[in-house]
Scaffold this active site. Structure first.
Site, PDB file in Angstrom:
ATOM      1  CG  HIS A   1      -7.898   3.096  -4.639  1.00 55.82           C
ATOM      2  ND1 HIS A   1      -6.987   2.261  -5.229  1.00 55.82           N
ATOM      3  CD2 HIS A   1      -8.804   2.288  -4.035  1.00 55.82           C
ATOM      4  CE1 HIS A   1      -7.315   1.011  -5.010  1.00 55.82           C
ATOM      5  NE2 HIS A   1      -8.417   0.990  -4.287  1.00 55.82           N
TER       6      HIS A   1
ATOM      7  CB  CYS B   1      -6.272  -0.689  -1.719  1.00 55.18           C
ATOM      8  SG  CYS B   1      -7.875  -1.465  -1.457  1.00 55.18           S
TER       9      CYS B   1
ATOM     10  N   GLY C   1      -5.290  -4.378  -5.647  1.00 53.13           N
ATOM     11  CA  GLY C   1      -5.484  -5.591  -6.441  1.00 53.13           C
ATOM     12  C   GLY C   1      -6.807  -6.241  -6.100  1.00 53.13           C
TER      13      GLY C   1
END
Ligand code: XMP
Length: 516
Positions: free
Chosen positions: A174, A84, A57
């Site tokens: 990611h 993350c 985010g």
């Protein structure tokens, strides 16, 4: 076994790649759903996922309005993977510390794996080429008690973490993006290894389950469906036809703004070959009259949208026994994604969105769990021709928004002829399937040229070819000069009234894909 017996729940904290996480998981044949980060604990229990993923985010966990999920979800004994921001939140909620990184890390990094259990099962310690993709401003500074480091990277001493006794893991990078070369293996280790899922989500099982569910819901009732010839409505029609046969009536409205030969090919396939009950409404005159003298793109869009609803409704009324309206709503339209960016209307998109309120029919949306690539696979499963399945997106208002300025029969003919050539050359060169969309636009200007010894003063065609994943952003396609040259030559030689072709080299944003 029910294909939804096993699923992964993704809590969305506003990352641009949340949908990508879902697609990666479904590629592994495991069903998953995206929900907002603040989903209640009761809802989570109801969904009963086999694993939970906390997405990335844009916020910092210390921001005043930082999104936070209920920490009690860690008491549910369900495995959790934090990605993350998700990993940082997990660290914070377990009593660790997250800080602004001295060096923000964006882009490629190399992972030094220190623990080959859990997420990194099957990988090697000390392997030099485990490239991952980082994109973070904060980083985990101090681990929460009971957590240990499972991998480090150049700038992240806590690049991956794991709880000592519980199935909670986190990664700073990611795994869902293609640049993380071991991303798929990591996600597989989570869903199969840590969560114990099995690969049950296949398009064959989706078709079987959906056919049964539709039969159950509809009983002996009648369903009507707007057939446009696009991938989504074609797959809906084929799926419902398989489920309820003659109880389905499709309505095809020819608005006169279709590409050359489109109406004929849709009707040929569905009516003649598949035996579907299709009502063909020739509304070409109506739309041309409605659009007469109109140049404003928004007015064009609105008139076409309203016109469609009016005609469809009139026709559907003839089926007084109809109880249901089928629509090709897809999963990306259903997800309540968390967006930290405001919603501004750039163009009023026309699709059949306005119909349900007007018509007071119950909705049937058999594709609402699917991503576009899954819809294509369902179509193949149902025997739709590849040509229909891999058709590029075509906007609801059709050629009207590719003719800048007024729409006349003559200008429609010019654009149709140019469009056919563009498609033929794109297909011949193999670039049709490599680009997201490729089409011709007729500009509202004339330019001077010379043909033979004659001066000409004729129309300009703009060629628009873009690469994209979801149409939200797009880049102009870097087509070979030979191909551009062939298209230009053919359009100027074969289309009467055109003496110039230009190539659009704008990306989206700041431009859009269509010109209007
Ligand atoms: P833009 O031009 O906004 O287009 O970058 C994004 C994607 O949407 C398609 N498009 C539409 N599709 N009804 C549709 O169903 C519409 O009114 C409409 N307008 C644009 C466009 O072709 C591209 O794929």
């Amino acid at each position: 076994m029910n294909i939804h017996n096993e699923k992964i729940l993704i809590l969305d904290f506003g990352s641009q790649t949340t949908q990508l996480i879902a697609r990666r998981i479904r590629e592994q044949k495991v069903y998953c759903e995206i929900h907002p980060f603040n989903l209640t604990l009761d809802r989570i229990k109801e969904i009963a996922p086999n694993g939970i993923i906390l997405s990335g985010g844009p916020k910092s966990v210390y921001d005043k309005d930082a999104p936070k999920s209920d920490p009690a979800l860690f008491d549910l004994e369900i495995p959790v993977l934090g990605i993350c921001y998700g990993a940082q939140l997990m660290t914070l909620q377990f009593g660790g510390r997250v800080e602004k990184a001295v060096k923000r890390e964006f882009g490629k990094a190399y992972l030094d794996i220190q623990d080959t259990a859990g997420l990194f099962a099957g990988m090697e310690i000390g392997h030099p080429e485990y490239q991952v993709w980082m994109s973070h401003g904060d980083r985990i500074e101090e681990l929460a008690p009971d957590f240990f480091v499972t991998a480090v990277s150049t700038h992240s001493p806590q690049a991956a973490i794991r709880h000592r006794d519980k199935p909670f893991v986190g990664v700073q990078f990611h795994p869902e993006v293609a640049h993380t070369l071991i991303g798929t293996d990591i996600l597989r280790n989570f869903i199969f290894g840590i969560c114990g899922c099995k690969p049950l989500w296949t398009m064959q099982s989706f078709v079987d389950t959906t056919v049964a569910a539709v039969r159950d819901k509809v009983g002996t009732g009648r369903v009507i469906c707007a057939l446009s010839g696009g991938v989504d409505s074609s797959v809906v029609a084929a799926l419902l036809h398989r489920a309820i046969g003659d109880q389905l009536t499709c309505i095809y409205v020819d608005n006169g703004l279709m590409r050359s030969g489109e109406t004929e090919s849709v009707l040929r396939f569905f009516k003649e070959k598949s035996g579907l009950h299709v009502i063909h409404i020739d509304a070409r005159r109506y739309f041309l009259d409605e659009l007469n003298g109109i140049s404003d793109p928004e007015v064009k869009r609105k008139k076409i949208g309203y016109g469609f609803i009016k005609i469809f409704e009139e026709e559907a009324k003839k089926f007084g026994d109809a109880k249901y309206l089928a629509q090709g709503t897809l999963y990306p339209d259903v997800i309540e994604s968390v967006s930290f960016v405001g919603d501004t209307v750039i163009k009023s998109h026309h699709n059949v969105g306005g119909l349900p309120e007007v018509m007071k029919l119950d909705l049937i949306e058999p594709l609402r769990e699917l991503f576009k690539d899954e819809v294509r696979n369902v179509g193949l499963e149902l025997g739709l021709p590849e040509e229909a399945i891999y058709r590029q997106p075509f906007p609801g208002p059709g050629l009207a928004i590719r003719i800048l300025g007024e729409i006349t029969e003559e200008r429609l003919t010019i654009l149709r002829q140019a469009d056919v050539i563009v498609l033929e050359e794109m297909k011949r060169s193999g670039y049709y399937r490599k680009t997201w969309q490729s089409f011709a636009v007729l500009l509202p200007i004339q330019t001077v040229g010379v043909m033979g010894d004659e001066r000409t003063y004729e129309h300009v065609i703009a060629l628009r070819c873009v690469d994209s994943i979801d149409a939200m952003t797009a880049d102009w396609s870097k087509l070979p000069y030979d191909l551009l040259g062939a298209i230009s030559n053919r359009v100027i030689n074969e289309v009467r009234g055109v003496n110039r072709v230009v190539y659009d080299i704008s990306s989206k944003p700041p431009s859009t894909i269509e010109w209007e």
